[in-house]
Structures are given as C-alpha cells and as structure tokens.
Write a protein that holds these residues in place. Structure first.
Motif, mmCIF file in Angstrom:
data_model
loop_
_atom_site.group_PDB
_atom_site.id
_atom_site.type_symbol
_atom_site.label_atom_id
_atom_site.label_comp_id
_atom_site.label_asym_id
_atom_site.label_seq_id
_atom_site.Cartn_x
_atom_site.Cartn_y
_atom_site.Cartn_z
ATOM 1 N N ARG A 66 -20.540 -32.399 19.215
ATOM 2 C CA ARG A 66 -19.261 -32.941 18.724
ATOM 3 C C ARG A 66 -18.826 -34.140 19.558
ATOM 4 N NH1 ARG A 66 -16.684 -32.960 14.534
ATOM 5 N NH2 ARG A 66 -14.651 -32.688 15.507
ATOM 6 N N LYS A 67 -19.009 -34.049 20.866
ATOM 7 C CA LYS A 67 -18.620 -35.137 21.759
ATOM 8 C C LYS A 67 -19.471 -36.377 21.511
ATOM 9 C CE LYS A 67 -18.251 -36.253 26.685
ATOM 10 N NZ LYS A 67 -18.453 -35.742 28.072
ATOM 11 N N TRP B 207 -18.642 -38.166 18.273
ATOM 12 C CA TRP B 207 -17.431 -38.984 18.427
ATOM 13 C C TRP B 207 -17.752 -40.291 19.153
ATOM 14 C CZ3 TRP B 207 -14.659 -40.964 22.553
ATOM 15 C CH2 TRP B 207 -13.388 -41.469 22.245
ATOM 16 N N SER C 137 -25.720 -34.975 11.333
ATOM 17 C CA SER C 137 -25.053 -34.289 12.445
ATOM 18 C C SER C 137 -24.386 -32.993 11.970
ATOM 19 C CB SER C 137 -24.019 -35.209 13.101
ATOM 20 O OG SER C 137 -23.005 -35.574 12.173
ATOM 21 N N GLU C 138 -23.817 -32.995 10.775
ATOM 22 C CA GLU C 138 -23.211 -31.779 10.244
ATOM 23 C C GLU C 138 -24.261 -30.695 9.984
ATOM 24 O OE1 GLU C 138 -21.108 -32.984 6.792
ATOM 25 O OE2 GLU C 138 -19.519 -34.032 7.894
ATOM 26 N N GLN D 292 -25.340 -29.315 13.334
ATOM 27 C CA GLN D 292 -24.265 -28.467 13.840
ATOM 28 C C GLN D 292 -24.234 -27.129 13.111
ATOM 29 O OE1 GLN D 292 -20.079 -29.893 15.114
ATOM 30 N NE2 GLN D 292 -19.839 -29.278 12.999
ATOM 31 N N ASP E 29 -11.999 -25.868 17.832
ATOM 32 C CA ASP E 29 -12.172 -27.139 17.134
ATOM 33 C C ASP E 29 -12.128 -26.874 15.632
ATOM 34 O OD1 ASP E 29 -13.618 -29.350 15.736
ATOM 35 O OD2 ASP E 29 -13.874 -30.120 17.781
ATOM 36 N N GLU F 294 -12.915 -28.631 13.010
ATOM 37 C CA GLU F 294 -14.108 -28.990 12.240
ATOM 38 C C GLU F 294 -15.209 -27.954 12.423
ATOM 39 O OE1 GLU F 294 -14.337 -31.405 10.032
ATOM 40 O OE2 GLU F 294 -12.231 -31.811 10.421
ATOM 41 N N ILE F 295 -15.380 -27.470 13.648
ATOM 42 C CA ILE F 295 -16.382 -26.426 13.886
ATOM 43 C C ILE F 295 -15.955 -25.125 13.206
ATOM 44 C CG2 ILE F 295 -17.565 -25.078 15.658
ATOM 45 C CD1 ILE F 295 -17.326 -27.412 17.532
#
Length: 546
Positions: A92-93, A96, A194-195, A198, A231, A233-234
């Motif tokens: 996530r970092k 961003w 990335s999604e 994740q 978070d 989104e998570i």
C-alpha cells in the motif's frame, strides 16, 4: 573398435569377479570367529556388526539432537503470517509512492523540457517494475495467471510510453495527447495489477486463519488481519475475499474465547463498510452473535458482540441492513444486552450494551415490549445511578432508550420507580465546559452530545407527565424552576433552541396538573403566551432590517 569394446567389457567382468571373491573371503574369515549362543546357534556377523556400531553411534547422535534447537512449525507459520501483514502494508505504501510519480509526470508534462519529461518517464517505469518485481516475489504460491497477464499488460503500456518519449517535443506539443492516453492506460494497468497482488496476499493471510496450525498461529494471523483492516481499501479487499465469513466461523468455535475477541474486533472494523454488513447477513452473522451473547462466553466476548450490534444497527448508517434473523433473535438479543448492562464491570461495557439497545428500539416496535418484559429501564437507570454511565455517549443512549419506551404506561411506571426522574434532571445539568485543551472539532462534538442529552431528558420528563401524581413528583424535585432556568439561561442549555422548545412543552404539561406550584412570572412569560412568543422571548431573537 570392436576389439577395444570387448576388452573393456572383459576387464569390468574380471573386476566384478575379484570383488565378489574378496567379499566372500572376508565373510569366510569372519565366520571362523563366530560366537556360539546358549542354544548353540551361530551369531550372524552382520547383526554383530550392527550391534557394535549402534553402541558407538547412539550416544553421539543423542548429544547432537539434544544440542540442536527444535523448530516448531506453528512458530514458523506465525512468522509467515506476520510477514504477509508487513508485505500488504508495504505494498500500500509503495503504490502510494508510485502515484506521486504519476502526479509529478502529469504536472510537468506541459511545463518541463523534453529531456526532463523523458527522465521522469524512465523513473516512473523503473519504479513500477521495481515494485512489481519485489511484490510478485512475496507471493506464497506460483504466480497466478491473472497476475502474469496483468503484469504483461503493464509492460506493454510501459514500452508504448517509452516509444512516445522518443518523438516527444514540448515546444510544438507534438505527442502530448498520445502520451496522456498511454499514461492513463499505464495508471489503470498498474492499479489493476497492484490490487490483484494485494488480493492474493490478503487471501493467503485469510487461508492462514482458516487452516491455522495451532492456537498461537491462529491468534497471530487474526491480529495481523486486524492490523491491516484499519485501512479502508484493504478492508474492502478482505470483505471481497470472504473475510467476514471466515471470522464468523472462528466465532463459532468452542473454547477459543481469546480468539473470538480479536475476531469480533476485526468484524467491527470491517462493518464500518456497508458491504461487510451484507456479507455478515450471508454468513448468518446474527445467529452467531446471538449465540455468543447467550452462551457462557467471557465479558470481553459479549462486549465485542454488543459493539458490533451497536454498529450495524446505528440509525446514522445509511441504508441500515435488516439482517437475516434479526427479528427472530430480537427477544434473545435484548434480554442478554439487558443482562450485560447489569453485570457490566466497566463504563465501556455499559456504553456498548446501552448503545445496542437504543439503536434496536428504532428498528422494530416489538423491541419496546421486550424491554418492558426484561425491566431494561431499571437496568439502564441503575447503571446511571451507580456511575457506569460516566460519559456523554452512555447518557445519550440511555436518554434515547427512555424516550422511546415511555410511551407505554408500564414502562413509565418502571422509569419512575427506578429513580428515573432524578437521573433525567442530572441529564438536564449537562453543559459544555469550554477548556483550552479541547480543539474546535471535539468541542463541537461535545456540544452536540450535551444538546442531545438535555433535549431527550426534557422530552422524557414531558412524556412522564400523564397525571397529577407524576407531575407532583417532578415539581417536588424542583423541576419547574430547573426547567425555567434552562429556558431563561441560554448558556445552561448550550445555546440550543431544541432544548428550549422541549423545556417549554414540558412546563406547559406540568402546569395543566400542578399550576399552583408555578411562580407568577413563569406563568406570564413561559406558560400563558403562545409557545412561539415564549420561544422568541427566551431565545432573544434579534431581527435586523437593511
């Protein structure tokens, strides 16, 4: 050539015969030294050799085994779960950080020179590939086809962007539109990849919970999930990967109360999102919560259940879900929540139970009948008198519940007999104390809570006034003067017009039964005039005309 091959084969055969002869000769010599057992049987030399070698090697092996650290698989799996949590947060970092590269590239596309734009494009693509390479390596299985496919799509868009850079010229604006289009496609491709990565990492962590090797591993995996669920989104990814259903299964297990507490906390965090409440319904969450409340679970577990019930039934949530089985278990839920208020060992436990009860009263009219049956008003008021309701949130929930149930004659009597009038007058004394260390946002929240508590307390007092006996009880506690003071003093009512209106209505109802207890000034200013005139007089509304 044939002769050479024949000689080689002949040589090998001779060597083989010599080796067999030596082995046989050695055994024959050794047979000469056979020991005879008591039964007169010969001891096999191979067995004797095995016995001797065992005596020599066992002590040495035992020393090595005792000195060697034994690695527990559950510990290793727990470490892997922690690592997955770290990887998810790092992803996530890093995503961003890449978004800042995209923003920088877009902002400088028109202003910077071509060389700078090309450098930024190279940095962006290099950063994307670096991050993707690192996090694909974190996957705990072979790279899934959907990740490989999306990775290839990112590479194609990256190559297209570099091709556009070769012919890009800022001065003429040549190639700006294709670059923007490719940049947008690259951004969407990278976001999709990335999604997916994740989701794969989150799914792997959920599988750790589902197939945990031990209680210790289960605790670590749930704690890791709880850490990343903060978070939003998570949280959406966890919900999509059936996280709510898996946590509900943990709550259904026996003899794992410590695990249930963490699982309930995580469910509570997830239920801040509307989709989680829908998933809770699919997982038969309400029956699970009802069973936990009515079981012999610990106070911590029951507090977690009350927290979730307060959250999913909050009237402030848009489109509150009428969860499957909620009406069916309404009786059990309210009974156990009332008991939780009685046995609550702390103000926090009392607050969550009171919040769940007050929210449920808005969902179904049958709730008031159950609350009457279980003397919930007495439990709530007893908690207030004993100091459990030591914050504005608890007082607001208690006042809300009382305002919803005093429409019933028997409930009104319960409130009066349980010392409700005294508690309500204490609620009327709630005024905001402006302190220097309270910031503006907290001050506004405190002001709103005080206003709600005072308004609801005045409303409940008005609804309790149904006959002369109840009116006399209120006036005997100096109720008339306290209500009048709130009308006259705007600071005491937190400058609230809604509190003023509620107090005026209650005063007028009291006057109908015990008019002799009113002072002349109160009658002339707050009772006899039209309520709008009294309202304007007390609020001191000043109109200006330009």
């Amino acid at each position: 050539m044939v002769d050479i091959s024949f000689k080689r084969a002949r040589t090998k055969a001779v060597h083989r015969e010599q080796l067999v002869f030596l082995c046989y000769h050695s055994l024959t010599l050794f047979n000469g030294s056979f020991d005879r057992s008591k039964e007169g049987l010969l001891v096999n030399p191979v067995e004797r050799w095995m016995q001797d070698i065992r005596l020599m090697t066992e002590p040495e092996c035992m020393c090595l085994l005792q000195a060697k650290t034994i690695h527990c698989p559950a510990v290793d799996m727990a470490k892997a779960s922690k690592l997955k949590k770290s990887n998810i947060l790092n992803l996530r970092k890093k995503v961003w950080e890449v978004s800042t590269y995209f923003a920088d590239f877009y902002n400088k596309l028109d202003a910077a020179d071509a060389q700078t734009i090309q450098r930024l494009a190279f940095q962006l693509i290099n950063q994307i590939e670096k991050i993707i390479g690192n996090f694909i390596g974190f996957l705990y299985t072979s790279v899934p086809f959907n990740i490989s496919e999306k990775h290839e799509h990112v590479r194609i868009q990256s190559r297209m962007l570099m091709c556009h850079m070769e012919n890009f010229k800022v001065s003429s604006g040549k190639g700006v539109v294709p670059v923007l289009k490719t940049l947008s496609n690259l951004g969407h491709a990278f976001a999709g990849l990335s999604e997916t990565i994740q989701a794969n990492l989150v799914g792997s962590l959920l599988e750790d919970i589902r197939g945990s090797a031990s209680i210790y591993h289960l605790r670590v995996a749930i704690e890791s999930l709880q850490a990343i669920a903060t978070d939003q989104e998570i949280s959406k990814v966890i919900i999509k990967e059936d996280g709510v259903q898996i946590l509900c299964q943990i709550c259904s297990l026996n003899n794992v109360d410590s695990m249930k507490v963490d699982a309930l906390k995580t469910i509570g965090v997830l239920c801040e999102i509307q989709q989680a409440q829908i998933e809770l319904e699919k997982a038969n969450g309400v029956p699970v919560l009802a069973d936990l409340l009515s079981s012999e679970s610990s106070i911590e577990v029951k507090t977690g259940v009350a927290r979730i019930l307060a959250q999913i039934t909050s009237p402030n949530v848009d489109n509150v879900q009428h969860l499957l089985g909620f009406i069916e278990y309404l009786d059990d839920l309210l009974r156990e929540l009332t008991n939780l208020c009685i046995i609550a060992p702390s103000s926090d436990v009392f607050m969550f139970a009171a919040a769940a009860i007050s929210n449920i009263t808005f969902m179904d009219s049958m709730s008031c009948e159950y609350l009457e049956t279980y003397n919930t008003a007495e439990a709530l008021l007893s908690g207030c008198l004993s100091g459990k309701a030591d914050n504005l949130y608890s007082k607001n929930h208690v006042a809300t519940t009382l305002s919803n149930i005093v429409s019933s004659e028997s409930c009104r009597q319960q409130v009066i007999e349980a010392g409700g009038i005294k508690v309500l007058f204490n609620f009327l004394d709630e005024a905001v104390v402006t302190l220097k260390y309270i910031n503006q946002e907290n001050l506004q929240k405190t002001h709103e809570l005080c206003e709600n508590v005072q308004q609801k307390a005045a409303i409940v007092l008005g609804r309790l006034v149904q006959n002369k006996s109840s009116a006399t009880l209120i006036t005997n506690m100096n109720g008339v003067n306290q209500l009048a003071d709130l009308c006259y003093n705007s600071l005491e009512r937190n400058n609230s017009d809604s509190v003023l209106l509620a107090c005026l209505v209650t005063l007028r109802k009291l006057h109908t039964f015990v008019c002799e207890e009113f002072e002349e000034m109160i009658i002339e200013e707050l009772v006899q005039p039209r309520i709008t005139d009294s309202f304007l007089f007390c609020s001191k509304v000043k109109e200006s005309f330009v």
